[in-house]
Design a protein around this motif. Structure first.
Motif, PDB file in Angstrom:
ATOM      1  N   SER A 157       7.722  25.442  14.538  1.00  0.00           N
ATOM      2  CA  SER A 157       9.084  25.355  14.004  1.00  0.00           C
ATOM      3  C   SER A 157       8.997  25.139  12.488  1.00  0.00           C
ATOM      4  CB  SER A 157       9.782  24.169  14.684  1.00  0.00           C
ATOM      5  OG  SER A 157      11.101  24.055  14.229  1.00  0.00           O
ATOM      6  N   ASN A 187      14.038  26.786  12.130  1.00  0.00           N
ATOM      7  CA  ASN A 187      15.017  25.901  12.771  1.00  0.00           C
ATOM      8  C   ASN A 187      15.418  24.853  11.748  1.00  0.00           C
ATOM      9  OD1 ASN A 187      15.404  23.139  14.454  1.00  0.00           O
ATOM     10  ND2 ASN A 187      16.216  24.884  15.560  1.00  0.00           N
ATOM     11  N   GLY A 221      14.359  32.791  15.166  1.00  0.00           N
ATOM     12  CA  GLY A 221      15.334  31.821  14.678  1.00  0.00           C
ATOM     13  C   GLY A 221      16.612  32.467  14.180  1.00  0.00           C
ATOM     14  N   ARG A 253      20.644  21.905  14.634  1.00  0.00           N
ATOM     15  CA  ARG A 253      19.273  22.080  15.102  1.00  0.00           C
ATOM     16  C   ARG A 253      19.202  22.475  16.571  1.00  0.00           C
ATOM     17  NH1 ARG A 253      14.799  18.362  12.098  1.00  0.00           N
ATOM     18  NH2 ARG A 253      13.857  20.184  11.173  1.00  0.00           N
ATOM     19  N   VAL A 284      18.654  27.683  18.817  1.00  0.00           N
ATOM     20  CA  VAL A 284      17.288  28.222  18.892  1.00  0.00           C
ATOM     21  C   VAL A 284      17.316  29.610  19.527  1.00  0.00           C
ATOM     22  CG1 VAL A 284      16.054  26.008  19.001  1.00  0.00           C
ATOM     23  CG2 VAL A 284      16.974  27.002  21.107  1.00  0.00           C
TER      24      VAL A 284
END
Ligand code: PTJ
Length: 247
Positions: A75, A102, A128, A142, A145
């Motif tokens: 990430s 992310n 992403g 957040r 995804v």
């Protein structure tokens, strides 16, 4: 930026700081990323600005997890993209992991700028951008995804994370590998493997371990994972920070 002399005692720290500043100017790093970097620097100073043995061990365990994973994802946020773009691409190549942007302070513009930046540094497939799945139990950006990225991964490397997502990913049953200079942060405390080290040292170190372990049999990798004591690693980092031996 003023030229930093080669022999300057704080050269590495100043170069890192400049990269974060450049990241903000390029629209990659958030302004909060500057603050986060400052906090990280304070912990790094107390650690002696070096990879301590427990962090090196954790990096090796993280490498074993990435090699054992069915589907691993690295990430990337605005700080990681500014500080270690080449190193993230190299780690993905060494372990077969996917790379996914992310963001905590998510804007589509920043996601695109970071994906483009990673491509310029050699990434071939950056995830992403779809954001077609959600991490349950998170109400901020957040949670967004990719369904074929973090959402379906079994192992996720989450550097410089905020605690909420760390907990939510753990609740989804994912194995979380965290890089965070603060051993008391919620993400470090939640991680299966907390690497208490600066991202600029930690990512290349995980890659070096992955390259060394590449041909190891599965049982050996499983042995590396099972022998790891996360509580002991966190305690060792906290001891070093509180010990304050800055010789
Ligand atoms: O790019 P975005 O929008 O996703 O935002 C990223 C930041 C980092 C701004 C966001 O995730 C945030 O606010 O994070 P926190 O809650 O400040 O946590 C960051 C953690 O990373 C703190 O525990 C810092 O000590 C640690 N940290 C900062 N710089 C480094 C670091 N750890 C390792 N290496 C660093 N260079």
């Amino acid at each position: 930026m003023a030229e930093i002399p080669e022999g300057h005692p704080r050269r590495d720290s100043l170069v890192t700081r400049h990269r974060i500043e450049a990241g903000v100017e390029q629209g990659i790093t958030s302004k909060q990323g500057l603050v986060a970097q400052g906090r990280g620097e304070a912990f790094d100073y107390l650690l002696g600005e070096e990879t301590i043995p427990s962090a090196d061990e954790a990096a090796r365990v993280a490498a074993a997890h990435l090699l054992l994973a069915e589907h691993a994802v690295l990430s990337v946020n605005g700080n990681v993209a500014a500080l270690v773009p080449d190193e993230v691409v190299a780690l993905a190549a060494a372990t077969g992991a996917d790379v996914e942007v992310n963001l905590f302070n998510r804007t589509e513009e920043r996601v695109r700028a970071i994906a483009e930046h990673l491509r310029e540094h050699g990434a071939t497939d950056v995830k992403g951008l779809q954001a077609d799945a959600r991490i349950p139990g998170l109400d901020h950006e957040r949670a967004k995804v990719d369904a074929d990225g973090i959402y379906s991964a079994d192992v996720v490397l989450v550097p410089l994370e905020d605690g909420d997502r760390a907990e939510a990913l753990a609740a989804m049953g994912k194995t979380e590998l965290v890089v965070d200079l603060n051993p008391l942060s919620r993400s470090a405390q939640t991680a299966a493997v907390p690497i208490v080290d600066n991202i600029v040292r930690a990512v290349p170190n995980v890659t070096a371990h992955a390259e060394a372990l590449r041909d190891a049999p599965r049982e050996e990798l499983e042995g590396v994972v099972e022998a790891f004591d996360r509580e002991a690693a966190l305690a060792a980092a906290e001891r070093r920070i509180r010990g304050g031996d800055l010789d």
